[in-house]
Structure formats: structure tokens, C-alpha cells
Design an enzyme around this catalytic site. Sequence first.
Site, PDB file in Angstrom:
ATOM      1  N   HIS A 112     -84.536  61.861  16.382  1.00  0.00           N
ATOM      2  CA  HIS A 112     -85.651  61.531  17.610  1.00  0.00           C
ATOM      3  C   HIS A 112     -85.879  60.264  17.536  1.00  0.00           C
ATOM      4  O   HIS A 112     -86.112  59.258  16.715  1.00  0.00           O
ATOM      5  CB  HIS A 112     -87.061  62.506  17.519  1.00  0.00           C
ATOM      6  CG  HIS A 112     -86.767  63.961  17.683  1.00  0.00           C
ATOM      7  ND1 HIS A 112     -85.613  64.619  18.014  1.00  0.00           N
ATOM      8  CD2 HIS A 112     -87.808  65.041  17.557  1.00  0.00           C
ATOM      9  CE1 HIS A 112     -85.755  65.981  17.794  1.00  0.00           C
ATOM     10  NE2 HIS A 112     -87.306  66.225  17.850  1.00  0.00           N
ATOM     11  N   ASN A 116     -85.715  64.190  12.740  1.00  0.00           N
ATOM     12  CA  ASN A 116     -86.570  65.229  13.004  1.00  0.00           C
ATOM     13  C   ASN A 116     -86.583  66.324  11.970  1.00  0.00           C
ATOM     14  O   ASN A 116     -87.654  66.767  11.878  1.00  0.00           O
ATOM     15  CB  ASN A 116     -86.399  65.704  14.387  1.00  0.00           C
ATOM     16  CG  ASN A 116     -85.068  66.123  14.756  1.00  0.00           C
ATOM     17  OD1 ASN A 116     -84.041  65.203  14.474  1.00  0.00           O
ATOM     18  ND2 ASN A 116     -84.603  67.336  15.111  1.00  0.00           N
ATOM     19  N   VAL A 155     -84.298  73.323   9.179  1.00  0.00           N
ATOM     20  CA  VAL A 155     -85.410  72.838   8.448  1.00  0.00           C
ATOM     21  C   VAL A 155     -85.150  73.461   6.990  1.00  0.00           C
ATOM     22  O   VAL A 155     -85.437  72.685   6.149  1.00  0.00           O
ATOM     23  CB  VAL A 155     -86.480  73.167   9.087  1.00  0.00           C
ATOM     24  CG1 VAL A 155     -87.750  72.458   8.231  1.00  0.00           C
ATOM     25  CG2 VAL A 155     -86.624  72.330  10.488  1.00  0.00           C
ATOM     26  N   ARG A 175     -85.601  66.285  26.589  1.00  0.00           N
ATOM     27  CA  ARG A 175     -84.477  66.527  25.276  1.00  0.00           C
ATOM     28  C   ARG A 175     -83.446  65.789  25.846  1.00  0.00           C
ATOM     29  O   ARG A 175     -82.849  65.553  27.085  1.00  0.00           O
ATOM     30  CB  ARG A 175     -84.113  68.023  25.748  1.00  0.00           C
ATOM     31  CG  ARG A 175     -83.057  68.630  24.573  1.00  0.00           C
ATOM     32  CD  ARG A 175     -83.892  68.641  22.954  1.00  0.00           C
ATOM     33  NE  ARG A 175     -84.645  69.751  23.245  1.00  0.00           N
ATOM     34  CZ  ARG A 175     -85.561  69.809  22.031  1.00  0.00           C
ATOM     35  NH1 ARG A 175     -85.633  69.152  21.018  1.00  0.00           N
ATOM     36  NH2 ARG A 175     -86.698  70.741  22.131  1.00  0.00           N
ATOM     37  N   CYS A 183     -92.347  68.711  14.382  1.00  0.00           N
ATOM     38  CA  CYS A 183     -91.659  67.343  13.858  1.00  0.00           C
ATOM     39  C   CYS A 183     -91.819  66.207  14.651  1.00  0.00           C
ATOM     40  O   CYS A 183     -91.552  64.829  14.496  1.00  0.00           O
ATOM     41  CB  CYS A 183     -90.339  67.760  13.708  1.00  0.00           C
ATOM     42  SG  CYS A 183     -89.402  68.290  15.120  1.00  0.00           S
ATOM     43  N   ARG A 226    -101.336  75.901  13.529  1.00  0.00           N
ATOM     44  CA  ARG A 226    -101.908  74.395  13.676  1.00  0.00           C
ATOM     45  C   ARG A 226    -103.219  74.280  14.310  1.00  0.00           C
ATOM     46  O   ARG A 226    -103.869  73.131  13.866  1.00  0.00           O
ATOM     47  CB  ARG A 226    -100.610  73.743  14.311  1.00  0.00           C
ATOM     48  CG  ARG A 226     -99.237  73.521  13.696  1.00  0.00           C
ATOM     49  CD  ARG A 226     -98.158  73.124  14.675  1.00  0.00           C
ATOM     50  NE  ARG A 226     -97.154  72.969  13.875  1.00  0.00           N
ATOM     51  CZ  ARG A 226     -95.681  73.050  14.559  1.00  0.00           C
ATOM     52  NH1 ARG A 226     -95.694  73.103  15.906  1.00  0.00           N
ATOM     53  NH2 ARG A 226     -94.699  73.056  13.815  1.00  0.00           N
ATOM     54  N   SER A 232     -81.365  69.116  17.591  1.00  0.00           N
ATOM     55  CA  SER A 232     -81.454  69.948  16.404  1.00  0.00           C
ATOM     56  C   SER A 232     -82.944  70.314  16.261  1.00  0.00           C
ATOM     57  O   SER A 232     -83.332  71.052  15.663  1.00  0.00           O
ATOM     58  CB  SER A 232     -81.155  69.088  15.188  1.00  0.00           C
ATOM     59  OG  SER A 232     -81.828  67.758  15.259  1.00  0.00           O
ATOM     60  N   GLY A 233     -83.848  70.014  17.384  1.00  0.00           N
ATOM     61  CA  GLY A 233     -85.088  70.374  17.260  1.00  0.00           C
ATOM     62  C   GLY A 233     -85.148  71.613  17.667  1.00  0.00           C
ATOM     63  O   GLY A 233     -86.300  72.487  17.610  1.00  0.00           O
TER      64      GLY A 233
END
Length: 338
Positions: A244, A315, A16, A237, A132, A101, A161-162
Site C-alpha cells: 500500500h 499491507n 495474512v 484501490r 492494515c 476494534r 491483496s488487501g
Amino acid sequence: MSETLRIAVVGATSLVGEAVLELLAERALPIGRVFALDVAEKDGETVSLGNLELDVASVEDFDFANASLAIFVGGSELSRRFVPEARNAGCAVIDFSAVYRLSEDVPLVVPGINDAALDDLGEGLLLAVPNCTVTPVAKALAALQACGLERVTVATYQSVSGTGRAALEELANQTTALFGARDVELEVYPKRISFNVLPQIGDVDEQGISEEEQSLVDELHKVLAEPQLRVEASCVRVPVFFGHGWAVTLQTRDPLTADKARELLAAGGLQIVDDPRGELPYVTPLEASGNEAVWVSRVRQTAGGTVSFWLAADNVRAGAAEPCVALAAALMKRGYFA
């Protein structure tokens, strides 16, 4: 807007972080300097800012008084340790981690949905960016919100990749090992990801709900300001490197046809590729990778008066980096760094 704006990117060597730097260069924002920061082990590495190479410095040695804005994309541990330090130094913070968050006093912002949260924030401001997995769904739901959201069912198909760079390597290594008839090694995921799907992301609570599923529910409630909205999520996943996918079914108070849904989604800025009579009328996560769009396909009426559709997005870029950079631009536009 100030031409001497100084931005620190914390977690600059992450997937990211690299995407944030790419977008900062592509958007040509009026920035005087960018500091690339990361954990001490990354000190001395280099990252790219357009055609420039930046030396990565240790965040532990950085004085945040030298930056106007810090974008944290290095994970929860870095955010817990250094976000308070940055704010105490008068540095504004955009945080892409789970730490803040759901804090009541921290706005959780998706640009274009709840921009009013950016008004009158003051010095040392802190903004949180959703997971994401949440942002693309939030954009779609916000476009349809006027119809009265009553129930949302979401199944996610999330690329490795998340999880980060190590997960990319694990998928590649396991695939190579299987083709070579060798045993696979498990380091990132508890079960093999290559040629497999894992129907749990994060730990589960007493009801069997995973951390990723709960974050999808909670963060949609906060971003959309609809705490009573019924959200049912299943997060999976899949053995894909980037991008995604989301299968969404939506029940609304007011009647909603597939044609009306397409019209509203397009008006909300999503990209529609959906001609049922055409050849391959849908977008895959692979095709969505490398850009910042949220793509909508297979919009259709379903049983019980509901509408279903498919979403695909990168994502890393669309779900994580783009919201961070868009928030930075929005703060500049509002004169926070003048």
C-alpha cells in the site's frame, strides 16, 4: 516464557495467515506447537511454518482449551463465531478483524504505540489489531504526536491483496484477458481493477464516506487516544498486487519542519529514504513488499505551514501479520503464558 506455548492460527490459509506463520518461524519464538485452523472447506490442506508443513484442521472441530493463544486472521465471520468460544476456553485472543476494534472494552493495539494497554489483562484476554491501512499511518503519526496533531489528510493507494487471494486472481485474470482482447469478468470488484483505480472501498454512508475511510478515522482516534483529531481520508484501490501507499499531509500545533519530521519519524522506527537531490529518492509499494518496515519518502514543507510525506509498506506483512506476531511476543515477554 514457556517453551510449551501453543498457538492456534485461525485463517491459516489466508494471505495474512500465511504471513503470520512465516513470521512465527522467522522470529523463533519459544512455541511448543502451532495449530493451523481454517474453515471446514480448507480441512486437509497444508501450510508452511518455516521448514515444517502443517496440516490445516477445521476450526469447527478444534478445542481451544488445547491452545494458550489464538491469532484470528480469517475475517469477521470466523471471529464472530469462534472468538467467544476461544475466550470461554481460557485461550487468549489476538484478533485481526473489524469485529472488536471499536469495542470500548477491547484494547486496539499497535505495538510500540500503546503498549500500556497490555498490562493486567487477565485470563482469556482479547486484543484487537487495526486495519492494515491504519497501522503504518498510526506509527508515523505517533512519531510526530509530541508536536501536537491538529489535522491529518490521508489519501491511500491500496493493493488488491488487501481484499484477499481472490482479488489477486481477478487482477491477474483481467490483465491477461485485456492483453488477449477478451472480455473481463467481474467477481470481486464492482468495476474493472486492471489498468484502473476504484475510488471507493466498502459501502458508503449517507455522507458518502466509505467503510474503509471511516475505519481509518475511527481506529486512528482510538490507537492514538486523540478522539478530537481531525482526520480526512480518501481510500482508493489500485491495480497493484502487494503493498500500500499513503500520501499524508499533517498540520501540527507546534512548528514542524521537514528536517524535524524526518528526524522524529526515524526516531520512531520508520525507515527514511528521502534525498530530494538523489536519484529516485522514494520507496514504492513494490519495493516495500516482502518486509515489515514502514518506509517514508518525499517529506516536504507544504502550503499553510503543513508537512507532507509519502508512506509505503507491505499491507500483508507490515500492516497485518507483523503487529499480530509482535503482540504475541509482547504478551510472552510480560509473562502471560508462563
